[in-house]
Enzyme design. Structure first.
Site, short mmCIF file in Angstrom:
data_model
loop_
_atom_site.label_atom_id
_atom_site.label_comp_id
_atom_site.label_asym_id
_atom_site.label_seq_id
_atom_site.Cartn_x
_atom_site.Cartn_y
_atom_site.Cartn_z
N ALA A 87 0.85 -1.40 -0.06
CA ALA A 87 0.01 0.13 -0.06
C ALA A 87 0.94 1.42 0.03
CB ALA A 87 -0.96 0.05 1.16
N ASP A 136 14.39 1.06 -5.21
CA ASP A 136 15.70 1.49 -5.28
C ASP A 136 15.60 3.08 -5.34
OD1 ASP A 136 14.63 2.15 -7.74
OD2 ASP A 136 16.13 1.27 -8.98
N TYR A 162 8.25 11.36 -2.83
CA TYR A 162 8.06 9.77 -2.72
C TYR A 162 9.15 8.94 -2.37
CZ TYR A 162 7.80 5.16 -4.58
OH TYR A 162 7.76 3.91 -4.69
N ALA A 164 11.61 9.94 -0.70
CA ALA A 164 11.80 10.36 0.93
C ALA A 164 10.92 9.43 2.04
CB ALA A 164 11.85 11.92 1.19
N LYS A 166 9.37 6.76 1.27
CA LYS A 166 9.67 5.24 1.20
C LYS A 166 10.94 5.10 2.05
CE LYS A 166 7.88 2.44 -0.87
NZ LYS A 166 6.71 1.62 -0.48
N LYS A 201 2.32 5.90 -15.46
CA LYS A 201 3.63 5.62 -15.51
C LYS A 201 4.14 5.47 -16.91
CE LYS A 201 3.56 5.06 -10.81
NZ LYS A 201 2.33 4.40 -10.58
N ASN A 261 15.33 6.13 -20.69
CA ASN A 261 14.05 6.43 -21.32
C ASN A 261 13.92 6.55 -22.55
OD1 ASN A 261 13.53 6.52 -18.57
ND2 ASN A 261 13.29 8.42 -18.42
N ASP A 287 11.88 18.87 -17.91
CA ASP A 287 12.17 17.86 -17.08
C ASP A 287 11.44 17.86 -15.80
OD1 ASP A 287 13.73 15.45 -16.34
OD2 ASP A 287 15.70 16.66 -16.35
P1 NAD Z 1 0.17 1.27 -7.16
O1 NAD Z 1 0.11 2.67 -7.24
O2 NAD Z 1 -0.37 0.71 -8.40
O3 NAD Z 1 -0.67 0.58 -6.05
C1 NAD Z 1 -0.81 0.94 -4.83
C2 NAD Z 1 -1.67 0.26 -4.07
O4 NAD Z 1 -2.01 0.84 -2.75
C3 NAD Z 1 -3.37 0.36 -4.61
O5 NAD Z 1 -3.96 -0.71 -4.63
C4 NAD Z 1 -3.87 1.44 -3.98
O6 NAD Z 1 -5.44 1.32 -3.43
C5 NAD Z 1 -3.39 1.08 -2.41
N1 NAD Z 1 -3.56 2.09 -1.28
C6 NAD Z 1 -2.98 3.34 -1.47
N2 NAD Z 1 -3.29 4.10 -0.51
C7 NAD Z 1 -3.74 3.20 0.45
C8 NAD Z 1 -3.89 3.21 2.14
N3 NAD Z 1 -3.94 4.29 2.61
N4 NAD Z 1 -4.56 2.12 2.46
C9 NAD Z 1 -4.63 0.97 1.73
N5 NAD Z 1 -4.01 0.71 0.45
C10 NAD Z 1 -3.82 1.88 -0.15
O7 NAD Z 1 1.64 0.96 -7.04
P2 NAD Z 1 2.52 -0.23 -7.46
O8 NAD Z 1 3.44 0.09 -8.66
O9 NAD Z 1 1.69 -1.35 -7.51
O10 NAD Z 1 3.39 -0.28 -6.10
C11 NAD Z 1 3.32 -0.94 -5.03
C12 NAD Z 1 4.46 -0.84 -4.06
O11 NAD Z 1 5.63 -1.14 -4.65
C13 NAD Z 1 4.41 0.56 -3.67
O12 NAD Z 1 4.96 0.57 -2.06
C14 NAD Z 1 5.81 1.22 -4.39
O13 NAD Z 1 6.28 2.07 -3.50
C15 NAD Z 1 6.83 -0.16 -4.31
N6 NAD Z 1 7.33 -0.21 -5.67
C16 NAD Z 1 6.87 0.19 -6.88
C17 NAD Z 1 7.68 0.02 -7.92
C18 NAD Z 1 7.07 0.35 -9.23
O14 NAD Z 1 7.90 0.55 -10.21
N7 NAD Z 1 6.00 0.24 -9.52
C19 NAD Z 1 8.89 -0.27 -7.95
C20 NAD Z 1 9.56 -0.60 -6.56
C21 NAD Z 1 8.65 -0.45 -5.49
#
Ligand code: NAD
Length: 333
Positions: A87, A136, A162, A164, A166, A201, A261, A287
């Site tokens: 989440a 990362d 963001y 910061a 994490k 994205k 990119n 940018d």
């Molecule tokens: P996403 O935005 O697709 O999904 C986020 C999910 O969190 C959604 O289902 C949303 O409804 C839920 N959410 C948001 N606020 C909430 C809350 N207060 N309570 C409960 N649920 C809540 O994101 P993603 O790309 O699937 O990323 C998931 C995790 O992985 C994140 O923590 C992100 O930081 C991490 N991450 C993502 C990437 C990437 O490239 N997408 C890379 C590394 C790490």
């Protein structure tokens, strides 16, 4: 085949990576039940919710990880032996426009989850493993010539609200381990791509704009580099980490697939429109503020622990991703 844990509380499992994780977990193991606590923010497609609803041993609870009484009740009733926290608010651009919700969800929400484990009256919940899905981006960026890839000992130098938020959550978890004996796993992964990623994205933007015959916006000079991993490979690695019993440590997940990119856009546009020069299909735009230049991951610690090479098949995976978007243009309606 048996999964090491029997009751898994997933948070944010309706989103991009979480939904692939739940799908892979429940389609592979029959001994595991999943409860998914998700606020279902703008980032969630109704079709993701329906897809997950069709899985066995699965229940969705709609609500926030910041809601203390809901988290308490869910933990008490379900008694998970593993919590996997996906989440988050996940889009860097949104964090630049309005950081506050990032602090609320990504930091305070995470703290609410770990507080409810370590301060629980229930002895089993005190033993529950908390797996934080991190990024990362907490390490900031590196330059193009640097041979020093990010590793688990790299200093955290986040650049955006963001990253910061994490990084803060990662610090909280490590300190909750030291001070309150929280059992944890942190995995810091590179940029994910694949089916069902939100259109905000980069890779979905490239594919969808191209399919709509709209110009593809590219930040700055397009030379920024990301280390890309297919979402299904990430989900499988998360399951392997959990099933191998690793805990109280952090691991980087990457597949050594650095791409700029602009090269990424060129390759995707060449696959969609082989006969058009890609330069005609892109538009350079201002940018991003604070834009990280290069992410580059050293995954050797995890490879050693899992005794497995983490590899990628980017050419096939990107083709599969393009096909998925072509066939699911209305996924977000
Ligand atoms: P996403 O935005 O697709 O999904 C986020 C999910 O969190 C959604 O289902 C949303 O409804 C839920 N959410 C948001 N606020 C909430 C809350 N207060 N309570 C409960 N649920 C809540 O994101 P993603 O790309 O699937 O990323 C998931 C995790 O992985 C994140 O923590 C992100 O930081 C991490 N991450 C993502 C990437 C990437 O490239 N997408 C890379 C590394 C790490």
């Amino acid at each position: 085949m048996k999964f090491k844990y029997n009751r898994v509380l997933v948070t944010g499992g309706c989103g991009f990576i979480g939904s692939h994780y739940i799908e892979a977990l429940l389609n592979t193991f029959t001994n595991v039940e999943v409860i998914n606590l998700d606020l279902c923010t703008y980032a969630v497609s109704k079709k993701n919710i329906r897809l997950l609803d069709s899985l066995p041993n699965y229940e969705l609870i709609k609500g926030s990880i910041c809601d203390d009484s809901l988290v308490k009740k869910t933990l008490k009733n379900f008694e998970p032996d593993l919590v996997v926290n996906f989440a988050a608010e996940s889009h860097v651009d949104n964090s630049i426009n309005d950081p506050s919700i990032f602090l609320e969800t990504n930091v305070l929400g995470t703290v609410n989850l770990i507080n409810n484990l370590v301060f629980s009256d229930n002895k089993n919940l005190k033993e529950t493993i908390f797996h934080q899905i991190s990024t990362d981006e907490v390490f900031g960026d590196t330059d193009i010539h640097s041979k020093d890839l990010f590793n688990e000992e790299s200093p955290m130098k986040p650049s955006s609200p963001y990253s910061a938020s994490k990084a803060s959550a990662d610090h909280m978890i490590k300190s909750w381990h030291r001070t309150f004996s929280l059992n944890y796993i942190i995995t810091n992964c590179g940029n994910n791509f694949g089916p069902r990623q939100h259109f905000e994205k980069l890779i979905p933007t490239i594919i969808l704009n191209a399919l709509k015959q709209e110009k593809v916006p590219i930040y700055g000079n397009g030379k920024n580099i990301r280390d890309w991993i297919y979402v299904k490979d990430h989900a499988e690695t998360l399951i392997n980490v959990q099933n191998s019993g690793l805990m109280n440590d952090a691991f980087l997940i990457g597949v050594r697939n650095e791409q700029s990119n602009i090269k990424l856009a060129k390759d995707i546009l060449n696959l969609i429109y082989p006969s058009k020069p890609y330069e005609e299909l892109i538009q350079y735009v201002d940018d991003r503020l604070g834009h990280d230049f290069r992410y580059a991951l050293d995954n050797s610690k995890l490879e050693k622990k899992l005794n497995k090479k983490l590899s990628n098949n980017f050419e096939k995976e990107i083709k599969d991703t393009i096909s998925w978007y072509k066939n699911n243009l209305n996924w977000w309606e």
